[in-house]
Motif scaffolding. Structure first.
Motif, PDB file in Angstrom:
ATOM      1  N   SER A 137       0.851  -1.195   0.000  1.00  0.00           N
ATOM      2  CA  SER A 137       0.000   0.000   0.000  1.00  0.00           C
ATOM      3  C   SER A 137       0.875   1.230   0.000  1.00  0.00           C
ATOM      4  O   SER A 137       1.591   1.496   0.961  1.00  0.00           O
ATOM      5  CB  SER A 137      -0.927   0.039   1.204  1.00  0.00           C
ATOM      6  OG  SER A 137      -1.635   1.269   1.194  1.00  0.00           O
ATOM      7  N   GLU A 138       0.794   2.013  -1.051  1.00  0.00           N
ATOM      8  CA  GLU A 138       1.583   3.239  -1.144  1.00  0.00           C
ATOM      9  C   GLU A 138       0.986   4.360  -0.309  1.00  0.00           C
ATOM     10  O   GLU A 138       1.634   5.381  -0.096  1.00  0.00           O
ATOM     11  CB  GLU A 138       1.708   3.660  -2.608  1.00  0.00           C
ATOM     12  CG  GLU A 138       2.484   2.632  -3.417  1.00  0.00           C
ATOM     13  CD  GLU A 138       2.574   2.981  -4.897  1.00  0.00           C
ATOM     14  OE1 GLU A 138       2.090   4.056  -5.271  1.00  0.00           O
ATOM     15  OE2 GLU A 138       3.139   2.171  -5.639  1.00  0.00           O
ATOM     16  N   LYS A 139      -0.235   4.187   0.190  1.00  0.00           N
ATOM     17  CA  LYS A 139      -0.856   5.221   1.018  1.00  0.00           C
ATOM     18  C   LYS A 139      -0.255   5.255   2.420  1.00  0.00           C
ATOM     19  O   LYS A 139      -0.366   6.248   3.115  1.00  0.00           O
ATOM     20  CB  LYS A 139      -2.360   4.980   1.132  1.00  0.00           C
ATOM     21  CG  LYS A 139      -3.102   5.165  -0.161  1.00  0.00           C
ATOM     22  CD  LYS A 139      -4.585   4.920   0.034  1.00  0.00           C
ATOM     23  CE  LYS A 139      -5.326   5.118  -1.281  1.00  0.00           C
ATOM     24  NZ  LYS A 139      -6.757   4.830  -1.143  1.00  0.00           N
ATOM     25  N   LEU A 140       0.360   4.161   2.845  1.00  0.00           N
ATOM     26  CA  LEU A 140       0.851   4.059   4.219  1.00  0.00           C
ATOM     27  C   LEU A 140       2.249   4.608   4.389  1.00  0.00           C
ATOM     28  O   LEU A 140       2.627   4.996   5.486  1.00  0.00           O
ATOM     29  CB  LEU A 140       0.843   2.589   4.669  1.00  0.00           C
ATOM     30  CG  LEU A 140      -0.489   1.866   4.627  1.00  0.00           C
ATOM     31  CD1 LEU A 140      -0.292   0.416   5.043  1.00  0.00           C
ATOM     32  CD2 LEU A 140      -1.499   2.552   5.519  1.00  0.00           C
ATOM     33  N   VAL A 141       3.033   4.594   3.316  1.00  0.00           N
ATOM     34  CA  VAL A 141       4.466   4.853   3.425  1.00  0.00           C
ATOM     35  C   VAL A 141       4.903   5.808   2.330  1.00  0.00           C
ATOM     36  O   VAL A 141       4.450   5.709   1.198  1.00  0.00           O
ATOM     37  CB  VAL A 141       5.250   3.529   3.267  1.00  0.00           C
ATOM     38  CG1 VAL A 141       6.742   3.759   3.386  1.00  0.00           C
ATOM     39  CG2 VAL A 141       4.799   2.501   4.284  1.00  0.00           C
ATOM     40  N   THR A 142       5.809   6.727   2.681  1.00  0.00           N
ATOM     41  CA  THR A 142       6.513   7.480   1.655  1.00  0.00           C
ATOM     42  C   THR A 142       7.985   7.114   1.761  1.00  0.00           C
ATOM     43  O   THR A 142       8.489   6.802   2.843  1.00  0.00           O
ATOM     44  CB  THR A 142       6.350   9.008   1.820  1.00  0.00           C
ATOM     45  OG1 THR A 142       6.788   9.384   3.116  1.00  0.00           O
ATOM     46  CG2 THR A 142       4.921   9.433   1.611  1.00  0.00           C
ATOM     47  N   ILE A 143       8.651   7.147   0.627  1.00  0.00           N
ATOM     48  CA  ILE A 143      10.060   6.782   0.582  1.00  0.00           C
ATOM     49  C   ILE A 143      10.834   7.967   0.030  1.00  0.00           C
ATOM     50  O   ILE A 143      10.555   8.446  -1.072  1.00  0.00           O
ATOM     51  CB  ILE A 143      10.267   5.533  -0.278  1.00  0.00           C
ATOM     52  CG1 ILE A 143       9.459   4.376   0.320  1.00  0.00           C
ATOM     53  CG2 ILE A 143      11.756   5.173  -0.350  1.00  0.00           C
ATOM     54  CD1 ILE A 143       9.409   3.156  -0.540  1.00  0.00           C
ATOM     55  N   ALA A 144      11.797   8.427   0.813  1.00  0.00           N
ATOM     56  CA  ALA A 144      12.615   9.565   0.417  1.00  0.00           C
ATOM     57  C   ALA A 144      13.643   9.135  -0.622  1.00  0.00           C
ATOM     58  O   ALA A 144      13.850   7.939  -0.858  1.00  0.00           O
ATOM     59  CB  ALA A 144      13.318  10.151   1.640  1.00  0.00           C
ATOM     60  N   ALA A 145      14.291  10.122  -1.237  1.00  0.00           N
ATOM     61  CA  ALA A 145      15.281   9.849  -2.272  1.00  0.00           C
ATOM     62  C   ALA A 145      16.419   8.980  -1.747  1.00  0.00           C
ATOM     63  O   ALA A 145      17.007   8.191  -2.496  1.00  0.00           O
ATOM     64  CB  ALA A 145      15.840  11.155  -2.830  1.00  0.00           C
ATOM     65  N   ASP A 146      16.723   9.091  -0.448  1.00  0.00           N
ATOM     66  CA  ASP A 146      17.801   8.271   0.132  1.00  0.00           C
ATOM     67  C   ASP A 146      17.325   6.868   0.492  1.00  0.00           C
ATOM     68  O   ASP A 146      18.085   6.082   1.044  1.00  0.00           O
ATOM     69  CB  ASP A 146      18.412   8.974   1.350  1.00  0.00           C
ATOM     70  CG  ASP A 146      17.456   9.058   2.535  1.00  0.00           C
ATOM     71  OD1 ASP A 146      16.288   8.618   2.415  1.00  0.00           O
ATOM     72  OD2 ASP A 146      17.888   9.553   3.588  1.00  0.00           O
ATOM     73  N   GLY A 147      16.061   6.541   0.204  1.00  0.00           N
ATOM     74  CA  GLY A 147      15.539   5.215   0.473  1.00  0.00           C
ATOM     75  C   GLY A 147      14.911   5.059   1.847  1.00  0.00           C
ATOM     76  O   GLY A 147      14.348   4.012   2.155  1.00  0.00           O
ATOM     77  N   SER A 148      14.984   6.084   2.676  1.00  0.00           N
ATOM     78  CA  SER A 148      14.384   5.977   4.009  1.00  0.00           C
ATOM     79  C   SER A 148      12.861   6.086   3.907  1.00  0.00           C
ATOM     80  O   SER A 148      12.327   6.804   3.061  1.00  0.00           O
ATOM     81  CB  SER A 148      14.946   7.053   4.934  1.00  0.00           C
ATOM     82  OG  SER A 148      14.609   8.342   4.461  1.00  0.00           O
ATOM     83  N   ALA A 149      12.193   5.349   4.771  1.00  0.00           N
ATOM     84  CA  ALA A 149      10.735   5.287   4.745  1.00  0.00           C
ATOM     85  C   ALA A 149      10.140   6.105   5.879  1.00  0.00           C
ATOM     86  O   ALA A 149      10.769   6.289   6.928  1.00  0.00           O
ATOM     87  CB  ALA A 149      10.281   3.838   4.871  1.00  0.00           C
TER      88      ALA A 149
END
Ligand SMILES: [Zn+2]
Length: 137
Positions: free
Chosen positions: A14-26
Protein backbone atom coordinates in the motif's frame (compact mmCIF):
# COMPACT_ATOMS: atom_id res chain seq x y z
CA UNK A 1 19.32 2.61 3.83
CA UNK A 2 20.25 -0.37 1.74
CA UNK A 3 19.76 0.44 -1.98
CA UNK A 4 18.22 -3.00 -2.51
CA UNK A 5 15.46 -2.05 -0.10
CA UNK A 6 14.82 1.21 -1.94
CA UNK A 7 14.50 -0.71 -5.19
CA UNK A 8 11.76 -2.81 -3.59
CA UNK A 9 9.65 0.33 -3.14
CA UNK A 10 7.59 0.05 -6.36
CA UNK A 11 6.08 -3.21 -5.10
CA UNK A 12 4.72 -1.72 -1.88
CA UNK A 13 1.54 -3.42 -0.77
CA UNK A 14 0.00 0.00 0.00
CA UNK A 15 1.58 3.24 -1.14
CA UNK A 16 -0.86 5.22 1.02
CA UNK A 17 0.85 4.06 4.22
CA UNK A 18 4.47 4.85 3.43
CA UNK A 19 6.51 7.48 1.65
CA UNK A 20 10.06 6.78 0.58
CA UNK A 21 12.62 9.57 0.42
CA UNK A 22 15.28 9.85 -2.27
CA UNK A 23 17.80 8.27 0.13
CA UNK A 24 15.54 5.21 0.47
CA UNK A 25 14.38 5.98 4.01
CA UNK A 26 10.74 5.29 4.75
CA UNK A 27 8.17 7.28 6.69
CA UNK A 28 4.72 6.27 7.89
CA UNK A 29 1.92 8.59 6.78
CA UNK A 30 -0.86 8.92 9.34
CA UNK A 31 -3.57 11.41 10.08
CA UNK A 32 -4.24 14.06 12.73
CA UNK A 33 -7.70 15.35 13.53
CA UNK A 34 -7.85 19.12 13.10
CA UNK A 35 -10.57 19.34 15.77
CA UNK A 36 -9.09 17.26 18.62
CA UNK A 37 -5.55 16.33 17.45
CA UNK A 38 -6.20 12.56 17.71
CA UNK A 39 -3.78 10.57 15.56
CA UNK A 40 -4.63 7.71 13.25
CA UNK A 41 -2.70 5.17 11.23
CA UNK A 42 -3.66 4.40 8.58
CA UNK A 43 -5.01 7.93 8.11
CA UNK A 44 -8.65 7.85 9.13
CA UNK A 45 -11.48 9.37 7.09
CA UNK A 46 -13.43 10.07 10.30
CA UNK A 47 -11.89 10.79 13.72
CA UNK A 48 -12.65 7.92 16.12
CA UNK A 49 -12.54 10.36 19.07
CA UNK A 50 -14.81 13.22 17.92
CA UNK A 51 -16.22 12.08 14.53
CA UNK A 52 -14.72 15.06 12.71
CA UNK A 53 -13.93 14.47 9.06
CA UNK A 54 -11.22 17.15 9.08
CA UNK A 55 -8.17 14.85 9.09
CA UNK A 56 -4.83 16.19 7.90
CA UNK A 57 -1.86 14.10 6.86
CA UNK A 58 1.01 13.75 9.31
CA UNK A 59 4.34 11.99 9.09
CA UNK A 60 4.85 9.74 12.11
CA UNK A 61 8.03 8.99 14.04
CA UNK A 62 10.22 6.26 12.63
CA UNK A 63 11.25 4.79 15.98
CA UNK A 64 9.19 3.35 18.79
CA UNK A 65 8.90 0.71 21.46
CA UNK A 66 7.46 -2.77 20.90
CA UNK A 67 4.25 -3.06 22.94
CA UNK A 68 3.50 -6.69 22.10
CA UNK A 69 3.82 -9.21 19.31
CA UNK A 70 2.67 -12.59 18.07
CA UNK A 71 4.23 -15.08 15.69
CA UNK A 72 2.07 -15.88 12.67
CA UNK A 73 2.33 -19.40 11.24
CA UNK A 74 -0.73 -19.40 8.97
CA UNK A 75 -1.14 -16.66 6.37
CA UNK A 76 -2.71 -16.11 2.97
CA UNK A 77 -1.01 -17.70 -0.05
CA UNK A 78 2.25 -15.95 -0.93
CA UNK A 79 3.04 -14.62 2.53
CA UNK A 80 6.31 -15.73 4.07
CA UNK A 81 5.72 -17.58 7.33
CA UNK A 82 6.44 -17.65 10.14
CA UNK A 83 6.62 -13.94 10.77
CA UNK A 84 6.22 -11.72 13.79
CA UNK A 85 3.41 -9.17 13.87
CA UNK A 86 3.56 -6.56 16.59
CA UNK A 87 2.22 -3.32 17.97
CA UNK A 88 4.74 -0.49 18.22
CA UNK A 89 4.11 2.52 20.43
CA UNK A 90 5.38 5.68 18.74
CA UNK A 91 6.46 8.64 20.89
CA UNK A 92 3.56 10.83 19.74
CA UNK A 93 1.14 8.44 21.42
CA UNK A 94 -0.12 6.17 18.66
CA UNK A 95 0.14 2.37 18.47
CA UNK A 96 0.99 0.98 15.01
CA UNK A 97 0.62 -2.61 13.82
CA UNK A 98 3.34 -4.02 11.60
CA UNK A 99 5.73 -6.81 10.77
CA UNK A 100 8.64 -7.14 13.18
CA UNK A 101 11.48 -8.13 10.88
CA UNK A 102 13.68 -10.18 13.18
CA UNK A 103 13.93 -13.85 14.12
CA UNK A 104 10.92 -14.38 16.41
CA UNK A 105 13.01 -15.97 19.17
CA UNK A 106 15.11 -12.79 19.43
CA UNK A 107 12.21 -10.35 19.80
CA UNK A 108 11.63 -8.88 23.25
CA UNK A 109 8.59 -6.90 24.39
CA UNK A 110 9.45 -3.26 25.13
CA UNK A 111 12.53 -3.26 22.90
CA UNK A 112 13.26 -0.23 20.74
CA UNK A 113 12.48 -0.70 17.06
CA UNK A 114 12.83 1.47 13.98
CA UNK A 115 10.96 1.69 10.72
CA UNK A 116 12.27 -0.14 7.67
CA UNK A 117 11.00 -1.76 4.50
CA UNK A 118 10.96 -5.47 3.84
CA UNK A 119 9.70 -8.12 1.48
CA UNK A 120 6.85 -9.93 3.21
CA UNK A 121 5.15 -11.82 0.39
CA UNK A 122 5.04 -12.61 -3.29
CA UNK A 123 2.11 -11.88 -5.56
CA UNK A 124 0.44 -14.34 -7.94
CA UNK A 125 3.22 -13.81 -10.51
CA UNK A 126 5.92 -14.47 -7.92
CA UNK A 127 7.02 -10.82 -7.67
CA UNK A 128 8.18 -9.63 -4.26
CA UNK A 129 5.73 -7.54 -2.25
CA UNK A 130 7.14 -5.09 0.27
CA UNK A 131 5.70 -3.11 3.10
CA UNK A 132 6.86 -1.16 6.10
CA UNK A 133 8.37 -3.26 8.84
CA UNK A 134 10.04 -2.60 12.16
CA UNK A 135 13.53 -3.86 12.93
CA UNK A 136 15.47 -3.79 16.21
CA UNK A 137 16.90 -0.28 16.75
ZN1 LIG B 1 -11.06 14.34 16.49
Amino acid sequence: MNPDIAQAAPSLISEKLVTIAADGSASLEGGRCRACSALSFPRAQVCTECLSTEIEGVTLSSEGRLYSFSVVHQAPKGWKVPYALGYVDLPEGIRVLGHIDAPPDTIVIDQLVKLSLGVVATDASGADQSTYTFVPA
